[in-house]
Design a protein around this motif. Structure first.
Motif, mmCIF file in Angstrom:
data_model
loop_
_atom_site.group_PDB
_atom_site.id
_atom_site.type_symbol
_atom_site.label_atom_id
_atom_site.label_comp_id
_atom_site.label_asym_id
_atom_site.label_seq_id
_atom_site.Cartn_x
_atom_site.Cartn_y
_atom_site.Cartn_z
ATOM 1 N N ILE A 597 8.717 39.745 -45.540
ATOM 2 C CA ILE A 597 9.110 39.553 -43.876
ATOM 3 C C ILE A 597 8.972 37.847 -43.594
ATOM 4 O O ILE A 597 7.968 37.411 -43.933
ATOM 5 N N GLN A 603 12.181 38.019 -38.958
ATOM 6 C CA GLN A 603 12.731 38.972 -39.404
ATOM 7 C C GLN A 603 11.842 39.442 -40.159
ATOM 8 O O GLN A 603 11.252 39.177 -41.568
ATOM 9 N N ILE A 604 12.584 41.157 -40.402
ATOM 10 C CA ILE A 604 11.465 42.321 -41.697
ATOM 11 C C ILE A 604 12.842 43.291 -41.907
ATOM 12 O O ILE A 604 14.113 43.413 -42.275
ATOM 13 N N ILE A 626 13.146 49.609 -42.878
ATOM 14 C CA ILE A 626 12.244 48.811 -41.750
ATOM 15 C C ILE A 626 13.000 47.662 -41.582
ATOM 16 O O ILE A 626 12.619 46.494 -42.240
ATOM 17 N N GLY A 628 15.662 44.348 -38.953
ATOM 18 C CA GLY A 628 14.861 44.020 -37.286
ATOM 19 C C GLY A 628 13.921 42.098 -37.077
ATOM 20 O O GLY A 628 14.115 42.253 -38.203
ATOM 21 N N THR A 629 13.989 42.660 -35.626
ATOM 22 C CA THR A 629 12.816 41.060 -35.540
ATOM 23 C C THR A 629 11.526 41.504 -35.186
ATOM 24 O O THR A 629 11.781 43.464 -34.701
ATOM 25 N N PHE A 630 10.500 40.720 -35.569
ATOM 26 C CA PHE A 630 9.607 41.476 -34.644
ATOM 27 C C PHE A 630 9.091 42.065 -33.283
ATOM 28 O O PHE A 630 8.707 42.679 -33.136
ATOM 29 N N ASP A 632 12.243 43.226 -32.006
ATOM 30 C CA ASP A 632 13.248 44.333 -31.640
ATOM 31 C C ASP A 632 12.968 45.245 -33.099
ATOM 32 O O ASP A 632 14.429 45.286 -33.693
ATOM 33 N N PRO A 633 12.229 45.648 -33.454
ATOM 34 C CA PRO A 633 12.026 46.269 -34.877
ATOM 35 C C PRO A 633 13.394 47.415 -35.093
ATOM 36 O O PRO A 633 12.954 48.206 -33.926
ATOM 37 N N SER A 634 13.827 47.990 -36.159
ATOM 38 C CA SER A 634 14.164 48.922 -36.236
ATOM 39 C C SER A 634 13.719 49.545 -37.471
ATOM 40 O O SER A 634 13.461 49.170 -38.319
#
Length: 687
Positions: A597, A603-604, A626, A628-630, A632-634
């Motif tokens: 992370i 970013q994750i 997992i 995306g970003t904090f 807008d995670p996916s």
């Protein structure tokens, strides 16, 4: 011969008498002006001049000086003198002075005094006097010097101008006394009421506070203290202009100067200040106003934001929602104390005491406050966010707080804080139950020892140090302990369910101007573990894609699974959290985590892998990615592995529909997740 002697005696006696007569006939008190100016200049440490001097002799001598001017300190460039008095008169009780009873001035009168109170941008001020006092300690056996005893003080048509660039202050003063008429004077016509305003300048250039001053003067101070109504020669000072770039109106009513010397008669005072939207009021009595002792004063602050009080009080205060705070003001042990505080800040109550030790470089502030119920939204200003229940701001792309730390506020005062909150609410689905904060700010260094948040029967403890660095920002060396945190509270805040207790430790070392920078450049470690309890089956089911149970859980139908063990061990390096170990062991599945992370970029890049403990049909087990970003995670299944399993199921379905479920079958595992050994390893690392 006799006539010759007589003429000689007459000549000897007559010449001195004639000389004395001529001296008295020609004498002018103005001849003493150089002596008076020299003595006054030496006493005040600056030039003092006067144009005329007149003395009326008698048992009570009346001395009158015209056009008295007190200059500015040496090197002060402002051409306007500090003070000018058109006519200054004083009565002196010579008989009492001759008898050794000290200097008694029954009355002092000033006509049209004009003050020019100014400070330069470099900090020099003309209201600070150098009286030339020696640093040599006084002889304790020497008799104390008697101060002059002043009776009535009468001021007529006094004016003033105050300009203090450091405080962004520029306002006019009007000063007068009322309540005592001069003998033989005509009754003046009733004057228009003065504006409801007042300002008193302390030695450090800061004014004393007070509450709302409405439009009309009689409404501004509707109920004058009874002591003031009966007070002869009460002093009235009003001010109007700007202070801290906000409009200011103020009004002070104080008892006569004679009351200052009467120990058996407390000196009454009433003050109101309107500084922009901030309202402050002070009223009561002082037993010893010269030394500000024996106070029975009530102080009230009210306004939309306590941060606006910083210029008035000299104490740095973060932003707050609307507030009203009242308490008792006193001066003991060289500290100004605001005690018995009772009030509200937003939706939170506030009680306790604040003590300030005034110092030239910066004040020393001791805060001991508590709340029965505190709303976290009201404390948002302490972490740089907007406090109170406000409309949500436009979403930022960053989640971690990136508001720069206000270094001038950290270095504006030395602050020692103890704060207790018995109950916490608000904070947008937060799990906290109570708060205990103990910290010091000295020369900009913040020492946490500690700050703790209660969660169920457990608590989070933060200790360490934050130090200012060159160029702005802070260097952080902070440690955290998580002691049996209630998982049910944590999961409820996340919108799910669970049970058990979570423990662990964390540490952070970093440098930055905001929380986001401290984390984004930091190094450290975080270790979490638990044993026993339960976890919402939704989490496990989503990881294993058990579609049916996931839908039931999402619909709110209770479905829990026992938690055997959870442990996570992350290392923080240059702002990136890297997984050392991460495992969740439940009755139904073992979930293993891996990835990183990036806190600097928010970013994750993480992966969860599930192994079912039971023979399960209908579960498309695959890795969960997992990303995306904090903000807008996916959360998606691994497309390669899921595609392979799905493709196999479709192919087999063409051959035989019953064979289509084979790729979704997990045969289970009885192997231990290794949680015990993993916990032992993580424990040894923490030690």
């Amino acid at each position: 011969m006799a006539n010759h002697r007589t003429r000689r005696w007459l000549l000897w006696l007559g010449t001195p008498v004639l000389a004395i007569g001529l001296f008295l006939l020609l004498f002018r008190w103005d001849w003493l002006i150089p002596i008076v100016e020299s003595r006054a200049s030496a006493a005040l440490g600056r030039e003092v001049t006067l144009e005329h001097l007149h003395v009326k002799l008698g048992r009570t001598v009346v001395v009158t000086a015209n056009n008295v001017v007190v200059g500015n300190p040496e090197g002060f460039t402002d051409p306007t003198p500090f003070a000018r008095v058109e006519k200054l008169s004083a009565a002196i009780n010579v008989w009492d002075w001759w008898k050794g009873r000290g200097l008694v001035l029954p009355w002092v009168e000033a006509e049209k005094p004009i003050l020019n109170v100014r400070a330069m941008p470099d900090g020099r001020a003309n209201y600070l006097f150098d009286t030339g006092s020696s640093d040599t300690p006084a002889d304790p056996n020497a008799p104390a010097a008697q101060e002059p005893q002043i009776g009535a003080l009468r001021i007529h048509d006094g004016q003033g101008k105050v300009v203090l660039p450091q405080l962004r202050a520029d306002f006019d003063l009007r000063i007068a006394t009322e309540g005592e008429e001069k003998p033989g004077a005509e009754q003046p016509a009733e004057a228009e009421p003065e504006p409801a305003s007042t300002m008193v300048i302390a030695e450090n250039g800061l004014p004393l506070p007070a509450p709302p001053a409405p439009e009309a003067a009689d409404a501004a101070m509707p109920d004058m203290l009874p002591q003031l109504v009966a007070e002869p020669s009460r002093i009235i000072v009003s001010a109007e202009g700007t202070y801290a770039d906000q409009p200011i109106k103020a009004r002070l009513v104080g008892g006569g100067l004679l009351s200052l010397r009467e120990a058996e008669k407390p000196w009454p005072v009433q003050l109101r200040v309107d500084n922009g939207p901030t309202n402050v009021s002070l009223q009561g009595t002082l037993q010893d106003p010269i030394h500000f002792k024996g106070a029975a004063l009530q102080l009230v602050f009210a306004g939309p934001d306590m941060g606006l009080l910083t210029p008035l009080t000299g104490v740095p205060i973060p932003k707050t929602p609307r507030y009203r705070v009242a308490g008792a003001l006193d001066y003991t042990a060289e500290r100004v104390r605001f005690s018995d505080i009772k009030g509200t800040v937003g939706s939170s109550d506030l009680n306790g005491e604040v003590a300030v030790l005034p110092r030239r470089e910066r004040p020393d502030v001791t805060v001991n406050l508590n709340s029965r119920l505190v709303d976290l939204d009201d404390l948002a200003g302490f972490v740089g966010e907007e406090p109170g229940d406000k409309a949500p701001a436009k979403p930022s792309e960053r989640v971690l707080p990136d508001t720069p730390v206000n270094m001038p506020k950290l270095t504006a005062a030395d602050v020692h804080v103890k704060y207790r909150a018995s109950s916490i609410r608000g904070g947008r689905r937060q799990p906290l139950d109570n708060l205990r904060a103990d910290f010091d700010i000295v020369e900009g260094n913040v020492d946490l020892h500690p700050i703790s948040f209660g969660i169920g029967r457990g608590q989070m403890l933060f200790s360490g140090k934050l130090s200012p660095v060159n160029g702005g920002g802070l260097r952080a060396d902070v440690k955290a302990e998580f002691q049996r945190l209630d998982i049910s509270k944590l999961m409820q805040a996340a919108g799910s369910e669970g049970g058990g207790a979570l423990s662990g430790r964390a540490e952070l070392r970093g440098t930055g101007k905001s929380v986001a920078q401290l984390l984004g450049t930091g190094d450290g470690r975080i270790t979490l573990s638990t044993s026993g309890g339960n976890l919402s089956a939704l989490l496990v089911d989503l990881s294993g894609l058990r579609i049916a149970n996931a839908i039931l859980s999402a619909l709110g139908i209770p479905s829990r699974t026992d938690l055997q063990c959870f442990i996570a061990d992350f290392r923080l390096q240059d702002g990136t959290l890297n997984t050392q170990s991460a495992i969740i062991d439940t009755d139904e599945a073992i979930i293993i985590g891996d990835g990183s992370i990036n806190l600097a970029r928010e970013q994750i890049a993480y992966r969860l892998r599930t192994q079912s403990r039971d023979f399960t049909i209908g579960a498309l087990s695959t890795d969960i990615r997992i990303g995306g970003t904090f903000r807008d995670p996916s959360v998606l299944p691994d497309p390669v592995e899921l595609g392979a399993r799905g493709g196999a199921a479709v192919a087999l379905g063409f051959l035989n529909p019953l064979l289509a479920i084979l790729p979704t079958i997990q045969f289970g595992t009885d192997e231990d997740s290794g949680c015990k050994s993993l916990a032992n390893r993580a424990g040894s690392r923490r030690r």
